[in-house]
Design a protein around this motif. Sequence first.
Motif, PDB file in Angstrom:
ATOM      1  N   ILE A  55      33.101  63.345  13.812  1.00 59.68           N
ATOM      2  CA  ILE A  55      32.168  63.185  12.704  1.00 59.68           C
ATOM      3  C   ILE A  55      31.215  62.019  12.965  1.00 59.68           C
ATOM      4  N   GLU A  56      31.742  60.930  13.483  1.00 62.03           N
ATOM      5  CA  GLU A  56      30.903  59.765  13.771  1.00 62.03           C
ATOM      6  C   GLU A  56      29.841  60.087  14.820  1.00 62.03           C
ATOM      7  N   ARG A  57      30.216  60.834  15.843  1.00 64.78           N
ATOM      8  CA  ARG A  57      29.245  61.229  16.867  1.00 64.78           C
ATOM      9  C   ARG A  57      28.219  62.203  16.297  1.00 64.78           C
ATOM     10  N   TYR A  58      28.643  63.079  15.394  1.00 69.57           N
ATOM     11  CA  TYR A  58      27.703  63.993  14.743  1.00 69.57           C
ATOM     12  C   TYR A  58      26.675  63.211  13.930  1.00 69.57           C
ATOM     13  N   VAL A  59      27.155  62.226  13.170  1.00 67.05           N
ATOM     14  CA  VAL A  59      26.241  61.408  12.367  1.00 67.05           C
ATOM     15  C   VAL A  59      25.275  60.655  13.283  1.00 67.05           C
ATOM     16  N   ALA A  60      25.777  60.141  14.402  1.00 66.26           N
ATOM     17  CA  ALA A  60      24.920  59.395  15.318  1.00 66.26           C
ATOM     18  C   ALA A  60      23.837  60.281  15.931  1.00 66.26           C
ATOM     19  N   VAL A  61      24.135  61.543  16.165  1.00 66.90           N
ATOM     20  CA  VAL A  61      23.153  62.451  16.764  1.00 66.90           C
ATOM     21  C   VAL A  61      22.241  63.062  15.709  1.00 66.90           C
ATOM     22  N   ALA A  62      22.797  63.503  14.597  1.00 66.29           N
ATOM     23  CA  ALA A  62      22.003  64.198  13.582  1.00 66.29           C
ATOM     24  C   ALA A  62      21.165  63.236  12.735  1.00 66.29           C
ATOM     25  N   TYR A  63      21.699  62.046  12.465  1.00 66.65           N
ATOM     26  CA  TYR A  63      21.001  61.074  11.618  1.00 66.65           C
ATOM     27  C   TYR A  63      20.956  59.713  12.323  1.00 66.65           C
ATOM     28  N   PRO A  64      20.179  59.594  13.376  1.00 70.44           N
ATOM     29  CA  PRO A  64      20.205  58.356  14.170  1.00 70.44           C
ATOM     30  C   PRO A  64      19.760  57.118  13.390  1.00 70.44           C
ATOM     31  N   LEU A  65      18.869  57.265  12.415  1.00 72.22           N
ATOM     32  CA  LEU A  65      18.412  56.104  11.656  1.00 72.22           C
ATOM     33  C   LEU A  65      19.449  55.629  10.638  1.00 72.22           C
TER      34      LEU A  65
END
Length: 148
Positions: free
Chosen positions: A96-106
């Motif tokens: 989930i953390e990697r998904y957030v980092a890729v999908a919502y980088p800001l």
Amino acid sequence: MELKDILLWIHVVLQVFGVVGHVLSVMVLAERTLRSSTSLYLTMMSLFNCLFLVLSLYRDLDGVESSDLTVPKSVMITILSTIGICSIYTTVAVTIERYVAVAYPLKAHALCTVSSLRNIGQASLVNSGCACCPDFVQMGQSDKRNRF
């Protein structure tokens, strides 16, 4: 030497290699320069896996030395299940953390923090402990019935 004994010692050797590997990965990931949330997740997962391997090794070797485990079987199975579930929850949290980092980088810097990691780690430990409690109670009751 029987096949059962050979397989037990192969299992023990693999567990020892796993413990050494996880200890080395914790040493590498615990460096000050790697203080990101991802490296802390991986450190937490490696610690859970190392603890699981050490307790499995103890269970295997304790069963060899004596006919009875020094720790009751229901307690050992509950602890191993709790640690295994914690490792699974940590894997899901990393995903989930990697998904957030890729999908919502800001937004990732605000959402993926060390304090949120601590909260997720504590929540996963409590949740997995609660998930294993019914099995512990049921095994404890069956252990009492088998004694008499």
